[in-house]
Scaffold this motif. Structure first.
Motif, short mmCIF file in Angstrom:
data_model
loop_
_atom_site.label_atom_id
_atom_site.label_comp_id
_atom_site.label_asym_id
_atom_site.label_seq_id
_atom_site.Cartn_x
_atom_site.Cartn_y
_atom_site.Cartn_z
N ASP A 140 0.86 -1.16 0.00
CA ASP A 140 0.00 0.00 0.00
C ASP A 140 0.92 1.24 0.00
O ASP A 140 2.11 1.13 0.30
CB ASP A 140 -0.87 -0.04 1.26
CG ASP A 140 -1.59 1.25 1.50
OD1 ASP A 140 -2.31 1.70 0.60
OD2 ASP A 140 -1.43 1.82 2.60
N ASP B 269 0.00 5.18 0.89
CA ASP B 269 -0.12 6.18 1.96
C ASP B 269 -0.08 5.51 3.32
O ASP B 269 -0.85 4.58 3.58
CB ASP B 269 -1.42 6.98 1.81
CG ASP B 269 -1.40 7.86 0.57
OD1 ASP B 269 -0.45 8.67 0.47
OD2 ASP B 269 -2.29 7.74 -0.27
N GLY B 270 0.81 5.96 4.18
CA GLY B 270 0.91 5.36 5.51
C GLY B 270 1.81 4.14 5.56
O GLY B 270 2.08 3.61 6.64
N GLU C 134 -9.49 5.33 4.98
CA GLU C 134 -8.27 5.28 4.19
C GLU C 134 -8.25 4.03 3.32
O GLU C 134 -8.56 2.94 3.79
CB GLU C 134 -7.08 5.27 5.14
CG GLU C 134 -5.78 5.33 4.41
CD GLU C 134 -4.60 5.07 5.33
OE1 GLU C 134 -4.75 5.09 6.56
OE2 GLU C 134 -3.52 4.83 4.78
N GLU D 46 0.07 -3.30 4.62
CA GLU D 46 -1.04 -2.34 4.71
C GLU D 46 -1.02 -1.62 6.05
O GLU D 46 -0.58 -2.17 7.06
CB GLU D 46 -2.39 -3.08 4.61
CG GLU D 46 -3.02 -3.10 3.25
CD GLU D 46 -3.59 -1.74 2.82
OE1 GLU D 46 -3.63 -0.80 3.64
OE2 GLU D 46 -4.01 -1.64 1.65
N ASN D 47 -1.55 -0.41 6.09
CA ASN D 47 -1.68 0.29 7.38
C ASN D 47 -3.13 0.57 7.77
O ASN D 47 -3.39 1.01 8.87
CB ASN D 47 -0.94 1.62 7.34
CG ASN D 47 -1.68 2.64 6.50
OD1 ASN D 47 -2.01 2.35 5.35
ND2 ASN D 47 -1.95 3.80 7.06
N ALA D 48 -4.06 0.34 6.83
CA ALA D 48 -5.43 0.80 7.07
C ALA D 48 -6.40 -0.37 7.18
O ALA D 48 -6.25 -1.38 6.49
CB ALA D 48 -5.89 1.70 5.93
CA CA Z 1 -2.68 3.29 3.41
#
Ligand code: CA
Length: 224
Positions: free
Chosen positions: A13, A15-16, A49, A171-173
């Motif tokens: 992923d 963003d983040g 997100e 992944e972060n979300a």
């Molecule tokens: Ca993300």
């Protein structure tokens, strides 16, 4: 624990995970909805997100205005948000991620980016910062549904040509984790945002790291 040695392709992923960009998304989403008199709480940026821009805008309109967003409104909000993002302070690269990606490629492991974003500058940015080529990107422009639907990760899987068991997702979300798990992929969560660990665990993450540096360190040690 995963057997790192069997992995042939990794779907990151953006963003983040690759960029510390969620603060910018939080503030620009909030600003973009003000023209519709929506006072968007910050947590919504993190809970949603991973959705495409249009899906996020539609979700917010339904929740806070009790009606769907029109196509014109979706385009207007997303265009404005993209303008604001381009004016925002440049997002830093997440600790150790460029090193990790080039290390993985040096071991013959393919690297892909799977993002809901469709910012025009995306390809240039990923090429410059991570040596990611255009054909290694699944963006918001490529998908019909986007996360949390498995579609983007299934597209990445098909593009890679590998079996599910040979691929993993970072992944972060929560919605990104849901998408990856729905695609049947092993998923590593990194909690780089403001949500409780339990939210990422409830979304189904197979493992959870506090930050990208500890993930990169452990991964590179495992393959060295
Ligand atoms: Ca993300």
């Amino acid at each position: 624990m995963i057997n790192w040695g069997k992995i042939k392709a990794v779907f990151f992923d953006m963003d983040g995970v690759l960029y510390d960009s969620m603060k910018n998304h939080e503030s620009t989403w909030i600003e973009s909805f003000k023209q519709y008199n929506i006072d968007l709480p910050a947590f919504e940026a993190y809970l949603n997100e991973g959705r495409t821009g249009n899906a996020t805008i539609d979700y917010v309109f339904r929740k806070y205005l009790n009606r769907p967003a029109t196509r014109q409104e979706q385009e207007a909000v997303y265009t404005y948000k993209t303008q604001l993002i381009n004016q925002a302070p440049k997002a830093e690269i997440m600790p150790k991620m460029p090193v990790l990606l080039s290390f993985l490629r040096s071991k013959g492991i393919a690297t892909y980016v799977v993002t809901g974003s469709r910012q025009p500058a995306l390809i240039e940015k990923l090429s410059r910062d991570f040596d990611i080529e255009a054909n290694q990107i699944i963006s918001g422009a490529d998908v019909k549904k986007g996360k949390p639907d498995p579609e983007p990760y299934l597209m990445a899987l098909e593009k890679s040509g590998f079996q599910k068991e040979e691929c993993l997702v970072v992944e972060n979300a929560p919605l990104g984790i849901e998408a990856a798990k729905a695609a049947g992929l092993y998923t590593i969560g990194v909690n780089t945002g403001v949500l409780d660990d339990s939210i990422l665990q409830d979304a189904g993450t197979d493992e959870l790291f506090d930050d990208t540096a500890s993930l990169a360190t452990q991964w590179m040690e495992a393959l060295s």
